[in-house]
Motif scaffolding. Structure first.
Motif, PDB file in Angstrom:
ATOM      1  N   GLY A 174       0.776  -1.223   0.000  1.00 15.95           N
ATOM      2  CA  GLY A 174       0.000   0.000   0.000  1.00 15.95           C
ATOM      3  C   GLY A 174       0.815   1.284   0.000  1.00 15.95           C
ATOM      4  O   GLY A 174       0.267   2.362   0.233  1.00 15.95           O
ATOM      5  N   GLN A 175       2.110   1.220  -0.255  1.00 15.94           N
ATOM      6  CA  GLN A 175       2.955   2.411  -0.256  1.00 15.94           C
ATOM      7  C   GLN A 175       3.748   2.486  -1.559  1.00 15.94           C
ATOM      8  O   GLN A 175       4.005   1.462  -2.190  1.00 15.94           O
ATOM      9  CB  GLN A 175       3.915   2.378   0.926  1.00 15.94           C
ATOM     10  CG  GLN A 175       3.200   2.411   2.264  1.00 15.94           C
ATOM     11  CD  GLN A 175       4.181   2.444   3.418  1.00 15.94           C
ATOM     12  OE1 GLN A 175       5.349   2.723   3.252  1.00 15.94           O
ATOM     13  NE2 GLN A 175       3.679   2.139   4.601  1.00 15.94           N
ATOM     14  N   PRO A 176       4.169   3.700  -1.946  1.00 19.23           N
ATOM     15  CA  PRO A 176       4.982   3.803  -3.156  1.00 19.23           C
ATOM     16  C   PRO A 176       6.356   3.155  -2.945  1.00 19.23           C
ATOM     17  O   PRO A 176       6.815   3.010  -1.808  1.00 19.23           O
ATOM     18  CB  PRO A 176       5.112   5.316  -3.383  1.00 19.23           C
ATOM     19  CG  PRO A 176       4.708   5.967  -2.114  1.00 19.23           C
ATOM     20  CD  PRO A 176       3.871   4.992  -1.345  1.00 19.23           C
ATOM     21  N   ALA A 177       6.992   2.793  -4.022  1.00 16.20           N
ATOM     22  CA  ALA A 177       8.326   2.185  -3.961  1.00 16.20           C
ATOM     23  C   ALA A 177       9.317   3.169  -3.343  1.00 16.20           C
ATOM     24  O   ALA A 177       9.234   4.372  -3.565  1.00 16.20           O
ATOM     25  CB  ALA A 177       8.784   1.794  -5.358  1.00 16.20           C
ATOM     26  N   THR A 178      10.236   2.636  -2.570  1.00 17.51           N
ATOM     27  CA  THR A 178      11.339   3.425  -2.020  1.00 17.51           C
ATOM     28  C   THR A 178      12.570   3.026  -2.810  1.00 17.51           C
ATOM     29  O   THR A 178      12.951   1.855  -2.824  1.00 17.51           O
ATOM     30  CB  THR A 178      11.537   3.134  -0.522  1.00 17.51           C
ATOM     31  OG1 THR A 178      10.299   3.343   0.158  1.00 17.51           O
ATOM     32  CG2 THR A 178      12.602   4.032   0.070  1.00 17.51           C
ATOM     33  N   LEU A 179      13.205   3.996  -3.468  1.00 16.05           N
ATOM     34  CA  LEU A 179      14.316   3.718  -4.370  1.00 16.05           C
ATOM     35  C   LEU A 179      15.634   4.219  -3.791  1.00 16.05           C
ATOM     36  O   LEU A 179      15.757   5.398  -3.461  1.00 16.05           O
ATOM     37  CB  LEU A 179      14.063   4.394  -5.724  1.00 16.05           C
ATOM     38  CG  LEU A 179      12.731   4.060  -6.395  1.00 16.05           C
ATOM     39  CD1 LEU A 179      12.531   4.919  -7.637  1.00 16.05           C
ATOM     40  CD2 LEU A 179      12.659   2.590  -6.737  1.00 16.05           C
ATOM     41  N   GLY A 180      16.598   3.323  -3.692  1.00 13.00           N
ATOM     42  CA  GLY A 180      17.943   3.681  -3.263  1.00 13.00           C
ATOM     43  C   GLY A 180      18.168   3.533  -1.774  1.00 13.00           C
ATOM     44  O   GLY A 180      17.264   3.738  -0.964  1.00 13.00           O
ATOM     45  N   ALA A 212      17.245   4.204   4.054  1.00 12.85           N
ATOM     46  CA  ALA A 212      17.780   4.565   5.374  1.00 12.85           C
ATOM     47  C   ALA A 212      16.959   5.693   6.001  1.00 12.85           C
ATOM     48  O   ALA A 212      16.727   5.691   7.215  1.00 12.85           O
ATOM     49  CB  ALA A 212      19.246   4.972   5.246  1.00 12.85           C
ATOM     50  N   ALA A 213      16.504   6.643   5.191  1.00  9.38           N
ATOM     51  CA  ALA A 213      15.707   7.757   5.713  1.00  9.38           C
ATOM     52  C   ALA A 213      14.377   7.272   6.288  1.00  9.38           C
ATOM     53  O   ALA A 213      13.859   7.854   7.245  1.00  9.38           O
ATOM     54  CB  ALA A 213      15.462   8.792   4.619  1.00  9.38           C
ATOM     55  N   GLN A 214      13.818   6.194   5.719  1.00 11.10           N
ATOM     56  CA  GLN A 214      12.558   5.653   6.224  1.00 11.10           C
ATOM     57  C   GLN A 214      12.755   4.642   7.347  1.00 11.10           C
ATOM     58  O   GLN A 214      11.847   4.425   8.135  1.00 11.10           O
ATOM     59  CB  GLN A 214      11.782   4.993   5.084  1.00 11.10           C
ATOM     60  CG  GLN A 214      11.187   5.977   4.125  1.00 11.10           C
ATOM     61  CD  GLN A 214      10.316   5.309   3.090  1.00 11.10           C
ATOM     62  OE1 GLN A 214      10.223   4.079   3.005  1.00 11.10           O
ATOM     63  NE2 GLN A 214       9.646   6.115   2.289  1.00 11.10           N
ATOM     64  N   ALA A 215      13.900   4.022   7.417  1.00  7.83           N
ATOM     65  CA  ALA A 215      14.156   2.965   8.410  1.00  7.83           C
ATOM     66  C   ALA A 215      14.788   3.582   9.654  1.00  7.83           C
ATOM     67  O   ALA A 215      15.965   3.403   9.920  1.00  7.83           O
ATOM     68  CB  ALA A 215      15.058   1.895   7.797  1.00  7.83           C
TER      69      ALA A 215
END
Length: 191
Positions: A93-99, A104-107
């Protein structure tokens, strides 16, 4: 729940042993009674119970075990460190996280506040032995604003690729919510 926690503790202990100098075949965690590492029904992968596992599958399972162990200890920061620079994360349900930078910014979770655990149920190595994938079940444990336990769970797939220096990194991580129970998906609403 106590049985799951005990089994996860046993699995983590087995993963700690996996970093020792023992042969790879002796490093794989085993599971009892056809349960995976989180107590879910599923095939138990172990070269002790399935001697036909290829060295590639064993390698991928070992990588996944080390990945899970690092994240249990280090939280989001440790999670991001396992990804290749051009990796992709696909969450339900979320957009792809690339790179890796965006990952790291989301984790940003602290393992004292949110504990992510998972156990591979299977793996497959590609024919060139430089890319493969694992899949299994994950759980996330936290507490709500009232201090009550919150558990999320689902399925995941990790795509691994061999880097030019010979190390292995996560190329893609994808997860989805736990599927509905068989009886829940097709039940006729009651009046």
């Amino acid at each position: 729940m106590r049985d799951k926690n005990l089994y996860v503790s046993v699995m983590v202990f087995g993963l700690l042993l996996a970093s020792s100098a023992r042969p790879i075949a002796a490093q794989m965690p085993t599971s009892a009674a056809g349960l995976d590492g989180l107590g879910q029904k599923g095939p138990a992968l172990s070269p002790l119970t399935q001697p036909t596992l290829s060295p590639g599958v064993i390698l991928l399972m070992e990588l996944e075990g080390r990945f899970a162990q690092a994240v249990a200890a280090g939280g989001g920061k440790a999670f991001a460190e396992w990804f290749a620079e051009d990796a992709v994360v696909l969450n339900n349900g979320q957009p792809a996280t690339l790179g890796r930078g965006a990952i790291a910014a989301q984790a940003q979770w602290d393992p004292k506040v949110y504990q992510l655990t998972w156990a591979p149920q299977g793996a497959q190595m590609g024919p060139s032995n430089d890319m493969g994938f694992t899949w299994g079940h994950y759980e996330g444990h936290s507490k709500d604003k009232n201090g009550q336990p919150v558990v999320i769970s689902g399925r995941y797939m990790t795509v691994w690729k061999k880097m030019p220096d010979g190390s292995w990194k996560v190329a893609m991580d994808a997860s989805s919510n736990e599927p509905a129970q068989a009886a829940e998906c097709c039940a006729v609403p009651k009046p």
